[in-house]
Design a protein around this motif. Structure first.
Motif, PDB file in Angstrom:
ATOM      1  N   UNK A  97      -1.570   3.892  -1.928  1.00 32.13           N
ATOM      2  CA  UNK A  97      -2.979   3.509  -1.918  1.00 32.13           C
ATOM      3  C   UNK A  97      -3.627   4.025  -0.636  1.00 32.13           C
ATOM      4  N   UNK A  98      -4.694   4.777  -0.790  1.00 35.23           N
ATOM      5  CA  UNK A  98      -5.486   5.237   0.346  1.00 35.23           C
ATOM      6  C   UNK A  98      -6.525   4.174   0.695  1.00 35.23           C
ATOM      7  N   UNK A  99      -6.898   4.141   1.959  1.00 32.39           N
ATOM      8  CA  UNK A  99      -7.885   3.173   2.433  1.00 32.39           C
ATOM      9  C   UNK A  99      -9.156   3.201   1.570  1.00 32.39           C
ATOM     10  N   UNK A 108       4.631  -6.507  -4.954  1.00 37.23           N
ATOM     11  CA  UNK A 108       5.595  -6.673  -3.865  1.00 37.23           C
ATOM     12  C   UNK A 108       5.711  -8.144  -3.480  1.00 37.23           C
ATOM     13  N   UNK A 109       6.927  -8.642  -3.507  1.00 38.23           N
ATOM     14  CA  UNK A 109       7.221 -10.021  -3.112  1.00 38.23           C
ATOM     15  C   UNK A 109       8.331  -9.980  -2.077  1.00 38.23           C
ATOM     16  N   UNK A 110       8.028 -10.458  -0.870  1.00 37.08           N
ATOM     17  CA  UNK A 110       8.951 -10.372   0.259  1.00 37.08           C
ATOM     18  C   UNK A 110       9.408 -11.750   0.717  1.00 37.08           C
ATOM     19  N   UNK A 111      10.460 -11.729   1.521  1.00 34.68           N
ATOM     20  CA  UNK A 111      10.998 -12.939   2.153  1.00 34.68           C
ATOM     21  C   UNK A 111      11.270 -14.015   1.105  1.00 34.68           C
ATOM     22  N   UNK A 140       0.820  -1.213   0.000  1.00 32.97           N
ATOM     23  CA  UNK A 140       0.000   0.000   0.000  1.00 32.97           C
ATOM     24  C   UNK A 140       0.855   1.265   0.000  1.00 32.97           C
ATOM     25  N   UNK A 141       1.957   1.269   0.750  1.00 34.27           N
ATOM     26  CA  UNK A 141       2.848   2.438   0.777  1.00 34.27           C
ATOM     27  C   UNK A 141       3.536   2.641  -0.567  1.00 34.27           C
TER      28      UNK A 141
END
Length: 122
Positions: free
Chosen positions: A39-41, A108-111, A34-35
């Protein structure tokens, strides 16, 4: 450009199947997604989570609710059990309205999930 419905993708992995660890990793994934895309809620339409068969201690959507997204429609499903697939993996698809073009969105893909999309910039 007029606002359009778009989707953001992302994934992360967990090291241990505990509710606390799953919540930590899912919150980090959502925060980053989102950051990075500003992206706003109120832009959120719905969020779909999938988890591999080895993630069973809690629903990934629980982390989204704890993050304050309880008013956004959330759903969880099982990821396909594919031979050689990434274990302990949680994926997300976020539907939103945005005036950004599709190529301007950052997935976004993490870890341990970083290897799922080696075509994306880090």
């Amino acid at each position: 450009m007029a606002p359009a419905v778009r989707a953001l993708r992302g994934a992360t992995t967990v090291d241990v199947d505990t509710p606390e660890h799953i919540e930590e990793r899912v919150r980090a994934l959502l925060d980053t997604l989102l950051e990075r895309n500003a992206v706003d809620h109120d832009d959120l339409i719905s969020i779909l989570f999938t988890a591999t068969d080895d993630v069973v201690s809690t629903f990934p959507a629980t982390a989204a609710r704890a993050k304050g997204l309880g008013d956004v429609p959330l759903i969880c499903a099982r990821e396909l059990a594919i031979t050689g697939g990434t274990p302990m993996c949680i994926r997300v698809m976020v539907h939103l309205t945005t005036d950004r073009a599709r190529h301007e969105l950052h997935h976004v893909y993490l870890e341990g999930a970083r290897s799922l999309r080696d075509d994306l910039p880090a």
